[in-house]
Design an enzyme around this catalytic site. Structure first.
Site, mmCIF file in Angstrom:
data_model
loop_
_atom_site.group_PDB
_atom_site.id
_atom_site.type_symbol
_atom_site.label_atom_id
_atom_site.label_comp_id
_atom_site.label_asym_id
_atom_site.label_seq_id
_atom_site.Cartn_x
_atom_site.Cartn_y
_atom_site.Cartn_z
ATOM 1 N N HIS A 204 0.664 -1.082 -0.092
ATOM 2 C CA HIS A 204 0.087 0.037 -0.082
ATOM 3 C C HIS A 204 0.846 1.239 0.061
ATOM 4 C CE1 HIS A 204 0.595 -0.255 4.548
ATOM 5 N NE2 HIS A 204 0.481 1.026 4.342
HETATM 6 C C1 UD1 Z 1 -2.330 5.382 5.671
HETATM 7 C C2 UD1 Z 1 -1.208 5.995 6.365
HETATM 8 C C3 UD1 Z 1 -0.154 5.059 6.222
HETATM 9 C C4 UD1 Z 1 -0.356 3.695 6.705
HETATM 10 C C5 UD1 Z 1 -1.702 3.269 6.070
HETATM 11 C C6 UD1 Z 1 -1.997 2.047 6.937
HETATM 12 C C7 UD1 Z 1 -0.943 8.251 6.112
HETATM 13 C C8 UD1 Z 1 -0.278 9.514 5.309
HETATM 14 N N1 UD1 Z 1 -0.737 7.089 5.699
HETATM 15 O O1 UD1 Z 1 -2.391 5.129 4.238
HETATM 16 O O2 UD1 Z 1 1.204 5.563 6.924
HETATM 17 O O3 UD1 Z 1 0.605 2.600 6.448
HETATM 18 O O4 UD1 Z 1 -2.844 4.239 6.296
HETATM 19 O O5 UD1 Z 1 -3.014 1.175 6.241
HETATM 20 O O6 UD1 Z 1 -1.487 8.715 7.161
HETATM 21 N N2 UD1 Z 1 -9.770 4.647 1.668
HETATM 22 C C9 UD1 Z 1 -10.907 3.724 1.690
HETATM 23 N N3 UD1 Z 1 -11.052 3.525 2.656
HETATM 24 C C10 UD1 Z 1 -10.865 3.500 4.143
HETATM 25 C C11 UD1 Z 1 -9.627 4.445 4.198
HETATM 26 C C12 UD1 Z 1 -8.966 4.801 2.796
HETATM 27 O O7 UD1 Z 1 -11.479 3.405 0.402
HETATM 28 O O8 UD1 Z 1 -11.468 3.107 5.015
HETATM 29 C C13 UD1 Z 1 -9.199 4.898 0.441
HETATM 30 C C14 UD1 Z 1 -9.430 6.420 0.139
HETATM 31 O O9 UD1 Z 1 -9.499 6.518 -1.487
HETATM 32 C C15 UD1 Z 1 -8.127 6.997 0.493
HETATM 33 C C16 UD1 Z 1 -7.013 6.108 0.150
HETATM 34 O O10 UD1 Z 1 -7.665 4.763 0.638
HETATM 35 O O11 UD1 Z 1 -7.769 8.358 -0.158
HETATM 36 C C17 UD1 Z 1 -5.696 6.408 1.059
HETATM 37 O O12 UD1 Z 1 -6.199 6.490 2.459
HETATM 38 P P1 UD1 Z 1 -5.272 7.229 3.487
HETATM 39 O O13 UD1 Z 1 -5.671 7.250 4.851
HETATM 40 O O14 UD1 Z 1 -5.052 8.755 3.080
HETATM 41 O O15 UD1 Z 1 -3.854 6.486 3.291
HETATM 42 P P2 UD1 Z 1 -3.453 5.235 3.429
HETATM 43 O O16 UD1 Z 1 -2.670 4.839 1.988
HETATM 44 O O17 UD1 Z 1 -4.622 4.347 3.807
HETATM 45 N N1 UDP Z 2 -3.468 -6.402 8.856
HETATM 46 C C1 UDP Z 2 -4.896 -6.575 9.043
HETATM 47 N N2 UDP Z 2 -5.392 -7.322 7.866
HETATM 48 C C2 UDP Z 2 -4.831 -7.108 6.408
HETATM 49 C C3 UDP Z 2 -3.367 -6.458 6.530
HETATM 50 C C4 UDP Z 2 -2.979 -6.182 7.713
HETATM 51 O O1 UDP Z 2 -5.379 -6.972 9.967
HETATM 52 O O2 UDP Z 2 -5.426 -7.555 5.697
HETATM 53 C C5 UDP Z 2 -2.899 -5.720 10.125
HETATM 54 C C6 UDP Z 2 -1.559 -6.358 10.195
HETATM 55 O O3 UDP Z 2 -1.586 -7.570 10.975
HETATM 56 C C7 UDP Z 2 -0.842 -5.337 11.341
HETATM 57 C C8 UDP Z 2 -1.485 -3.860 10.527
HETATM 58 O O4 UDP Z 2 -2.603 -4.395 9.970
HETATM 59 O O5 UDP Z 2 -1.173 -5.465 12.818
HETATM 60 C C9 UDP Z 2 -0.565 -3.183 9.735
HETATM 61 O O6 UDP Z 2 -1.351 -2.239 9.279
HETATM 62 P P1 UDP Z 2 -0.775 -1.573 7.691
HETATM 63 O O7 UDP Z 2 -0.065 -2.446 6.968
HETATM 64 O O8 UDP Z 2 -2.189 -1.117 7.137
HETATM 65 O O9 UDP Z 2 -0.183 -0.152 8.253
HETATM 66 P P2 UDP Z 2 1.299 0.128 8.414
HETATM 67 O O10 UDP Z 2 1.770 -0.792 9.392
HETATM 68 O O11 UDP Z 2 2.182 0.105 7.252
HETATM 69 O O12 UDP Z 2 1.425 1.513 8.851
#
Ligand code: UD1
Ligand code: UDP
Length: 372
Positions: A204
């Site tokens: 991601h």
């Molecule tokens: C965010 C965090 C990242 C973290 C990740 C964990 C920031 C800058 N990034 O990235 O550090 O590793 O979460 O998963 O804070 N969206 C949905 N449904 C949701 C949430 C998001 O559809 O419930 C989609 C939306 O299109 C949104 C995009 O995902 O614009 C990105 O979401 P965002 O929270 O901005 O960043 P992540 O890539 O999720």
């Molecule tokens: N995770 C989960 N389901 C998934 C993918 C990840 O429960 O399908 C959990 C994973 O075990 C860990 C956390 O989400 O506890 C990590 O989150 P993510 O990778 O979204 O964010 P990051 O750690 O990169 O910020």
């Protein structure tokens, strides 16, 4: 002692739970605030159910946006909340945009700010999380480091010893307390897999998934691995939006984002994990499962020096070479000693004993400035 704990996005829920539990066990009044950064049931609700987290006391309902939109909207909403709900301490976890937004608001409101997972550094300023980490640390009073390398980072940046606390890893607290429940899940057989005979994938990071050519190359490489080892790919919502239209190679089973217990069960029984996640680098280390991190930097080098992680980048040949080596030779399971399931308690001990007695200087007084 009134403590506000903030949770916002998927990787926050498993970090905040052990801190809340330990604070409540010591008699603190804990107020849980969800900013709404992640809102799909599979990115938020499922963690409350799986981990037994109570309903948030306040939901800011902010949702997605650009960095400035999201950060700004959380700041406005959280400032209003703090105005009418004063607290002694604010706990923020991790490195997402909501972490940064709430930490800044708390610091300016005069609340003592505690950053859980302080001191991690990728030294890659192109990662939004790196900006969030550095700024959140800078405005925090209590810096709870997950590992010794994070403590060293903070010392070298001039933080005072009385601000830095080596706490261990809250994410591993949650993993250890849920490992038995995860083992009871039937997700491996439900997906038609066999223990030890599949790989698990998540992607991601914007640098890996936002450019179609980069993502397409990575899918091609995963397709080659899937020729030898079936793969399960849990697709993050950011990636879902980019993957449509790109063909999915044979041998890769695609799933929606999985719940915590199912995902933990899949990690624990996998032959290897390929990921660009931060937290998954740590969980695989705690589980003794090989992890190939598809990035060129990591803020968690401890998972390489003292764990099962390798940084392999995103080039096809390097990924295929590392995959073969891990599948043929395995890895030595090892884990930092302090990742023992008690990080939440250590954090609560510090907050409850320090915050109401010796508040000390604010973080503006870094060691270097105090000395001069
Ligand atoms: C965010 C965090 C990242 C973290 C990740 C964990 C920031 C800058 N990034 O990235 O550090 O590793 O979460 O998963 O804070 N969206 C949905 N449904 C949701 C949430 C998001 O559809 O419930 C989609 C939306 O299109 C949104 C995009 O995902 O614009 C990105 O979401 P965002 O929270 O901005 O960043 P992540 O890539 O999720
Ligand atoms: N995770 C989960 N389901 C998934 C993918 C990840 O429960 O399908 C959990 C994973 O075990 C860990 C956390 O989400 O506890 C990590 O989150 P993510 O990778 O979204 O964010 P990051 O750690 O990169 O910020």
């Amino acid at each position: 002692m009134r403590v506000i704990c903030v949770a916002a996005a998927r990787p926050n829920f498993m970090k905040v739970k052990p801190v809340m539990d330990a604070l409540e066990a010591k008699g603190a009044e804990v107020v849980l605030v969800h900013t709404g950064q992640h809102y799909d049931p599979s990115m938020s609700d499922v963690f409350f159910e799986d981990l037994g987290i109570r309903e948030p006391d306040h939901h800011l309902g902010v949702g997605s946006g650009t960095h400035a939109e999201h950060t700004g909207q959380v700041m406005v909403a959280f400032e209003q909340l703090l105005d009418s709900n004063p607290a002694d301490v604010l706990v923020v976890v991790g490195d997402v945009n909501s972490t940064l937004a709430c930490a800044i608001v708390g610091a300016k409101a005069g609340v003592r700010v505690a950053h859980v997972e302080a001191g991690l550094r990728s030294r890659d300023w192109d990662m939004p999380e790196e900006v969030n980490r550095v700024v959140a640390d800078r405005v925090s009073d209590y810096l709870f480091a997950p590992s010794a390398d994070a403590v060293e980072n903070l010392r070298s940046e001039g933080y005072r010893d009385d601000q830095i606390h080596l706490a261990g890893n809250v994410m591993i607290d949650t993993l250890l307390s849920n490992a038995d429940r995860a083992r009871e899940r039937d997700v491996v057989s439900r997906l038609g897999l066999h223990p030890g005979a599949y790989g698990l994938v998540t992607l991601h990071r914007p640098s890996n998934v936002d450019e179609p050519e980069v993502l397409e190359d990575l899918l091609g490489t995963l397709g080659e691995i899937a020729g030898r080892l079936p793969l399960v790919f849990s697709v993050h919502p950011r990636t879902r939006a980019k993957i449509e239209g790109l063909g999915m190679p044979d041998g890769i089973t695609v799933t929606e984002p999985l719940g915590y217990l199912d995902f933990l069960a899949l990690q624990a029984s996998s032959a290897l994990v390929l990921t660009d996640s931060g937290g998954i680098q740590e969980e695989t280390t705690a589980l003794g499962i090989p992890c190939l991190t598809l990035r060129t930097t990591t803020e968690r080098p401890i998972t390489i020096s003292d764990g099962t992680n390798q940084l392999v980048g995103i080039e096809r040949d390097a990924i295929l070479r590392a995959t073969s080596s891990v599948l043929d030779d395995g890895v030595e399971p090892r884990c930092p000693a302090i990742w023992d399931g008690h990080a939440g308690q250590r954090i609560a001990d510090v907050i409850m004993t320090k915050a109401d007695t010796s508040l000390g200087p604010r973080p503006t007084d870094l060691a270097a400035e105090v000395e001069s």
